[in-house]
Write a protein that holds these residues in place. Structure first.
Motif, PDB file in Angstrom:
ATOM      1  N   SER A   1      -4.409  36.418  -6.229  1.00  0.00           N
ATOM      2  CA  SER A   1      -3.358  36.476  -4.869  1.00  0.00           C
ATOM      3  C   SER A   1      -1.914  36.418  -5.380  1.00  0.00           C
TER       4      SER A   1
ATOM      5  N   GLU B   1       3.455  32.214  -4.111  1.00  0.00           N
ATOM      6  CA  GLU B   1       3.998  31.833  -2.862  1.00  0.00           C
ATOM      7  C   GLU B   1       5.244  32.178  -2.331  1.00  0.00           C
TER       8      GLU B   1
ATOM      9  N   SER C   1       5.850  36.761   1.437  1.00  0.00           N
ATOM     10  CA  SER C   1       5.951  36.476   2.998  1.00  0.00           C
ATOM     11  C   SER C   1       4.362  36.028   3.237  1.00  0.00           C
ATOM     12  N   GLU C   2       3.956  35.398   4.256  1.00  0.00           N
ATOM     13  CA  GLU C   2       2.700  35.212   4.816  1.00  0.00           C
ATOM     14  C   GLU C   2       1.896  36.540   5.247  1.00  0.00           C
ATOM     15  N   LYS C   3       2.916  37.389   5.845  1.00  0.00           N
ATOM     16  CA  LYS C   3       2.334  38.504   6.460  1.00  0.00           C
ATOM     17  C   LYS C   3       1.735  39.341   5.147  1.00  0.00           C
TER      18      LYS C   3
ATOM     19  N   ARG D   1       0.663  38.330   2.252  1.00  0.00           N
ATOM     20  CA  ARG D   1      -0.380  37.664   1.656  1.00  0.00           C
ATOM     21  C   ARG D   1      -1.791  38.116   2.483  1.00  0.00           C
ATOM     22  N   ASP D   2      -1.504  37.770   3.797  1.00  0.00           N
ATOM     23  CA  ASP D   2      -2.748  37.912   4.454  1.00  0.00           C
ATOM     24  C   ASP D   2      -3.109  39.640   4.558  1.00  0.00           C
TER      25      ASP D   2
END
Length: 300
Positions: free
Chosen positions: A260, A263, A266-268, A270-271
């Motif tokens: 993964s 942290e 960005s969340e985008k 990571r998704d």
């Protein structure tokens, strides 16, 4: 095969060319006692496809760009026009003979996101030479090693261009099977509106299905791992600076959970990576077409 697109923030244009790679120190030259025949190839002294160059004698070899079990790649210059090309030379007595179907795929590929194959020459000896578009600023692997990891903005643009090339190939039932930073080449010429091009190793093009193997999903996995490596600056199944061990690397990929992103990403992003690395059921892995509509690429 190759892909093109503009990458903001780089000082020159770039071209982007499987997640289980052979460690560099394990790559060896195959010693085969007898020459291997190359069936179904046209064996003429200068058999070629295309109209630009009459024969290999018109090309001057300038330097070796790369060498491996698949052959040797030279930077060459056309003696009359002074145009530069990349020439991949493969011998049938070294490793696996070139697949005639793959050569046919190369000749017929026509996309702004695929590096152009200009001509193919064969000789009675079994030597096959592929004349390709020359990408003149090296690979993204070299770029990351010399300048450090890439930002999300740059990776966003690279991702879009690679996925457009994958979509072109996958829609024609062709898989790549060797997506990695070493196959992302930088072009300094700025000849195309997009400016950058991704190079797919031509000899690795295959038709999709071999038994239960899903080449489409495998390409997406390798693509996701490659984008992680560009962002992190090292291969995500290894620790920074760790030398690859083929057995331990295989075990990690097969039995560990997918890596993964840190942290700080960005969340985008990571998704986006999670959609590429769905492991239990490869059919749940997003396709190239689906990934092109992912929010991470909205601004690419």
């Amino acid at each position: 095969d190759a892909i093109q697109g503009k990458i903001p923030g780089l000082s020159q244009p770039a071209s982007i060319a499987s997640s289980v790679r052979k460690p560099r120190h394990l790559v060896t030259q195959l010693n085969i006692p007898k020459p291997v025949s190359c069936p179904n190839l046209v064996h003429t002294e200068a058999a070629s496809y295309g109209q630009e160059i009459d024969g290999l004698s018109q090309l001057e070899k300038l330097q070796v760009l790369g060498q491996g079990n698949g052959g040797t790649v030279f930077k060459v210059r056309h003696k009359q026009t002074l145009a530069l090309y990349a020439l991949k030379v493969m011998q049938c007595d070294r490793g696996t003979p070139p697949n005639p179907q793959e050569l046919n795929i190369l000749r017929q590929t026509n996309s702004p996101y695929i590096v152009k194959c200009h001509q193919i020459f064969t000789k009675p000896s079994g030597e096959v030479s592929i004349l390709m578009e020359y990408m003149d600023a090296g690979s993204l692997e070299i770029y990351v090693k010399s300048r450090g990891r890439l930002s999300e903005d740059i990776i966003c643009t690279i991702s879009r261009q690679v996925l457009k090339g994958l979509f072109y190939m996958h829609s024609r039932n062709i898989v790549h099977r060797d997506i990695k930073p070493a196959n992302v080449l930088i072009n300094e010429k700025m000849e195309h509106p997009c400016g950058y091009s991704c190079l797919y190793e031509s000899g690795e093009a295959r038709h999709r299905k071999h038994g239960g193997y899903n080449g489409f999903a495998a390409d997406i996995w390798s693509f996701g791992v490659t984008m992680m490596e560009l962002y992190m600056g090292y291969y995500p199944f290894l620790e920074p600076g760790q030398e690859p061990d083929f057995l331990s690397l295989m075990l990690a990929i097969c039995f560990r959970e997918p890596p993964s992103l840190p942290e700080c990403s960005s969340e985008k992003f990571r998704d986006f990576i999670r959609c590429c690395l769905q492991k239990g059921d490869p059919s749940k892995r997003w396709t190239a077409s689906q990934l092109l509509s992912h929010p991470f690429l909205a601004d690419a």
